[in-house]
Design an enzyme around this catalytic site. Structure first.
Site, PDB file in Angstrom:
ATOM      1  N   SER A  43       0.802  -1.224   0.000  1.00 37.10           N
ATOM      2  CA  SER A  43       0.000   0.000   0.000  1.00 37.10           C
ATOM      3  C   SER A  43       0.835   1.274   0.000  1.00 37.10           C
ATOM      4  CB  SER A  43      -0.927   0.001   1.227  1.00 37.10           C
ATOM      5  OG  SER A  43      -0.191  -0.196   2.418  1.00 37.10           O
ATOM      6  N   HIS A 250      -0.770   5.665   6.892  1.00 35.56           N
ATOM      7  CA  HIS A 250      -0.239   5.667   5.530  1.00 35.56           C
ATOM      8  C   HIS A 250       0.117   7.101   5.121  1.00 35.56           C
ATOM      9  CE1 HIS A 250      -2.041   1.646   5.314  1.00 35.56           C
ATOM     10  NE2 HIS A 250      -1.208   1.439   4.301  1.00 35.56           N
TER      11      HIS A 250
END
Length: 268
Positions: A43, A250
């Protein structure tokens, strides 16, 4: 009016230098344009957290703001394949992402290993449970990095090299998550934040060692993210987001463009 000999000579030197620089720039652009580039990984490479996801990528959540796409847009390689996928582990890369690789591939990028080491579960444990439970879970992840992850990295790196024997392979690491003694006034304790940062460093060190042993280039994003961690005044990482849990921890779009992209530029 006639130019003096000195002026004429100086002008010719200047013109020659300009033409030489222009020629070098054109040659560099041509070299870049001739590249066949494949972007693999998890990711952090697909761009989760940066938004603007390609609907065709489904649950892989490949973003137009991810560093591989930003690099492609800036350098216009002759071919570009983007197979990085949210949630990917080392086995997912070897099973599902290597199709575009060939003897013609010149450049490969990837981030991998964080999901194998269980970092999503580490963060969940630390957010929801006690400090001692959090630190125990961090230590379990570090033990996995010591005992199991090196073999898994070897397998994926060997598979990449076998399919792309001529490629420059750039393995990018993970940022430290927290600025210690920062602006956060709630949430995890400083001990927990320090332990999580230490585990990220631990993972990066193990990944760098395996990458070097395979002749790959390891590129640390820690320097570019310094001052932009969670608890800083200009964070390039999402903290826990209960409304969109998948984007928690993230990089934001700024983390991709300001953190990962220049790091990859410097290594590619």
């Amino acid at each position: 009016m006639r130019l003096s000999r000195f002026t004429a000579f100086s002008s010719s030197l200047l013109l020659g230098a300009v033409l030489a620089l222009a020629g070098a720039g054109a040659a560099q652009a041509a070299d870049t344009a001739a590249l066949d580039y494949v972007a693999l990984g998890d990711s952090y490479s697909s761009g989760v957290g940066s938004g603007s996801y390609d609907s065709a990528s489904g649950d892989c959540k490949r973003s137009t703001k991810a560093y591989p796409v930003l690099w492609k847009n800036a350098h216009a390689p002759s071919s570009f394949a983007f197979t990085a996928c949210s949630g990917a582990r080392t086995g997912d890369v070897t099973a599902n992402q290597l199709g575009p690789l060939s003897t013609a591939t010149d450049l490969v990028s990837l981030t991998i290993g964080g999901n194998d080491a269980g970092f999503a579960d580490v963060m969940t444990t630390c957010v929801l449970q006690s400090e001692s439970t959090c630190i125990n879970r961090v230590n379990q992840a570090k033990s996995y990095v010591d005992t199991t992850l090196p073999g898994k990295l070897d397998a994926v790196y060997t598979a990449i090299r076998n399919k792309a024997p001529n490629a420059r392979v750039v393995v990018l690491g993970y940022p430290r998550f927290y600025q210690l003694a920062g602006s956060c006034i709630a949430g995890l304790s400083e001990n927990e934040r320090s332990a999580i940062n230490g585990a990220s460093d631990y993972l990066n060190a193990a990944t760098a060692k395996r990458a070097a042993d395979h002749g790959f280039t390891f590129a640390s994003v820690v320097p570019s993210f310094t001052g932009h961690e969670i608890c800083s005044s200009s964070a390039w990482l999402h903290s826990v987001n209960w409304l969109n849990i998948g984007e928690s921890y993230h990089p934001t779009a700024s983390g991709q463009s300001g953190g990962y992209l220049p790091t990859f530029n410097g290594a590619a």
